[in-house]
Enzyme design. Structure first.
Site, PDB file in Angstrom:
ATOM      1  N   HIS A  95       0.797  -1.228   0.000  1.00 31.17           N
ATOM      2  CA  HIS A  95       0.000   0.000   0.000  1.00 31.17           C
ATOM      3  C   HIS A  95       0.836   1.289   0.000  1.00 31.17           C
ATOM      4  CE1 HIS A  95      -4.399   1.161   1.209  1.00 31.17           C
ATOM      5  NE2 HIS A  95      -4.001   1.786   0.123  1.00 31.17           N
ATOM      6  N   ASP A 121      -9.572  -0.187   4.296  1.00 28.16           N
ATOM      7  CA  ASP A 121      -8.354  -0.815   4.815  1.00 28.16           C
ATOM      8  C   ASP A 121      -8.609  -1.378   6.213  1.00 28.16           C
ATOM      9  OD1 ASP A 121      -5.609  -1.327   5.482  1.00 28.16           O
ATOM     10  OD2 ASP A 121      -4.967   0.440   4.357  1.00 28.16           O
ATOM     11  N   HIS A 123      -6.197  -1.408   8.218  1.00 27.42           N
ATOM     12  CA  HIS A 123      -5.220  -0.623   8.982  1.00 27.42           C
ATOM     13  C   HIS A 123      -5.435   0.869   8.754  1.00 27.42           C
ATOM     14  CE1 HIS A 123      -3.502  -4.591   7.923  1.00 27.42           C
ATOM     15  NE2 HIS A 123      -3.132  -4.594   9.186  1.00 27.42           N
ATOM     16  N   ASP A 125      -2.719   2.957   8.359  1.00 24.57           N
ATOM     17  CA  ASP A 125      -1.608   3.403   7.507  1.00 24.57           C
ATOM     18  C   ASP A 125      -1.201   4.836   7.809  1.00 24.57           C
ATOM     19  OD1 ASP A 125      -1.825   0.902   6.416  1.00 24.57           O
ATOM     20  OD2 ASP A 125      -2.382   1.543   4.404  1.00 24.57           O
ATOM     21  N   HIS A 138       4.594   0.854   4.035  1.00 19.48           N
ATOM     22  CA  HIS A 138       3.176   0.597   3.727  1.00 19.48           C
ATOM     23  C   HIS A 138       2.277   0.949   4.909  1.00 19.48           C
ATOM     24  CE1 HIS A 138       2.460  -3.841   5.190  1.00 19.48           C
ATOM     25  NE2 HIS A 138       3.283  -3.207   5.990  1.00 19.48           N
ATOM     26  N   ASP A 225      -7.446  -1.418   0.001  1.00 20.03           N
ATOM     27  CA  ASP A 225      -6.480  -2.411   0.475  1.00 20.03           C
ATOM     28  C   ASP A 225      -7.258  -3.715   0.661  1.00 20.03           C
ATOM     29  OD1 ASP A 225      -4.828  -4.051   2.111  1.00 20.03           O
ATOM     30  OD2 ASP A 225      -3.797  -2.274   2.882  1.00 20.03           O
ATOM     31  N   ASP A 227      -6.793  -6.182   2.308  1.00 21.69           N
ATOM     32  CA  ASP A 227      -6.895  -6.721   3.674  1.00 21.69           C
ATOM     33  C   ASP A 227      -8.088  -6.161   4.444  1.00 21.69           C
ATOM     34  OD1 ASP A 227      -6.109  -4.296   4.954  1.00 21.69           O
ATOM     35  OD2 ASP A 227      -3.990  -4.877   4.928  1.00 21.69           O
ATOM     36  N   GLU A 270      -2.045  -4.610  -1.992  1.00 18.68           N
ATOM     37  CA  GLU A 270      -1.706  -5.654  -1.018  1.00 18.68           C
ATOM     38  C   GLU A 270      -2.110  -7.057  -1.453  1.00 18.68           C
ATOM     39  OE1 GLU A 270      -0.009  -5.370   2.045  1.00 18.68           O
ATOM     40  OE2 GLU A 270       0.355  -3.220   1.871  1.00 18.68           O
TER      41      GLU A 270
HETATM   42 MN   LIG Z   1      -3.175  -0.363   3.733  1.00 15.46          MN
END
Ligand SMILES: [Mn+2]
Length: 304
Positions: A95, A121, A123, A125, A138, A225, A227, A270
């Protein structure tokens, strides 16, 4: 019916942003699987225009340097496609590629106004080199786009603050560190954490996010992303996190929005083919991009 903007697929071959660099193989794997043909339709061309590759490095600081160098290269490819009237579709890669992608978009529209960004996402980030133990880039693109972090990521094109905090919405976050949350809270970024997504449904969250990023901007985009999805739908990502967004819900909400004239770029990141299971994650990436970009789905959505 008029021809819609060409989808200009750009491979972001970068894994140096993560501790596991397997995502570097993601773009080529999706390309080999036939992503361009999958996205093409009668009124919308889709073709690969470039593969941008990061210089391999092992040590944390050298990896950050490599990602910074890569960001400049990726940004110039994205910007050229915008100039030519195409819609860049950046295919990651970890990412960290987002720093280059959205810096280019922001710079291209700078004279006209601000850009908005929906960031989906697991996360946040939102690390800076100071807050990150791993120094993995990332984990930094959101902070960088907001103007916080290493100058090589924040200051592409010689200016920073590519995204104003009020024009950014993050959806699906469920794994992050206190410093990231604190930074985003201090800036006033709207984050829809996973409990909110579970409570309201992804569709309601996305609708609200869309309204926010379009409100005070001249253009907007989507950074997805993989994930963010539940690992059942996307096991092959850089950093899977349990209890994510269901693919079916994401597909329903995203459908057709790339045909909004104000939508100017999209990014899927990702994908780690080394961790994929029966191509499930690749299929999810295909389905997400296809739902978002398909012109005929836009027409169905408007008619509904
Ligand atoms: Mn990310």
């Amino acid at each position: 019916m008029k021809k819609h903007k060409t989808l200009a697929l750009i491979g972001a071959e970068v894994g140096e942003g993560a501790s596991d660099s397997g995502c570097k193989l993601g773009a080529q794997a999706l390309r080999d699987r036939g992503l361009a043909a999958h996205l093409a339709e009668p009124h919308r061309d889709a073709r690969w225009v470039d593969m941008v590759r990061a210089r391999p490095e092992d040590q944390p600081q050298a990896r950050l340097d490599s990602v910074e160098e890569f960001s400049v290269k990726l940004a110039s490819v994205v910007r050229r496609q915008l100039q030519q009237g195409a819609m860049p579709v950046v295919v990651g890669g970890d990412h960290s590629c987002a720093a280059g992608t959205w810096s280019a978009v922001a710079d291209a529209w700078r004279d006209k106004g601000d850009i908005g960004l929906i960031w989906i996402d697991a996360h946040l980030d939102a690390h800076t080199p100071e807050s990150s133990d791993s120094l993995a880039p990332h984990g930094m693109p959101v902070a960088a786009l907001l103007g916080h972090g290493s100058p090589g990521l924040t200051s592409l094109y010689g200016w920073k603050g590519k995204i104003k905090p009020g024009n950014l919405v993050i959806i699906g976050a469920r794994s992050y560190e206190p410093a990231e949350r604190a930074l985003l809270e201090s800036l006033g970024v709207r984050v829809m954490y996973m409990p909110e997504v579970d409570r309201r449904g992804f569709g309601a969250c996305f609708t609200e996010a869309l309204a926010l990023v379009r409100q005070r901007t001249v253009a907007w985009g989507l950074s997805f992303d993989l994930d963010a999805l539940d690992p059942a739908d996307a096991p092959g990502t850089g950093t899977p996190v349990e209890a994510g967004i269901a693919l079916v819900e994401a597909l329903q909400a995203l459908r057709g929005h790339a045909a909004d004239p104000a939508c100017v770029a999209v990014e899927v990141t990702e994908y780690n083919p080394l961790h994929d299971v029966d191509g499930r994650t690749a299929e999810s990436a295909f389905a997400l991009l296809s739902a978002f970009a398909r012109v005929e789905l836009r027409e169905q959505a408007l008619a509904a």
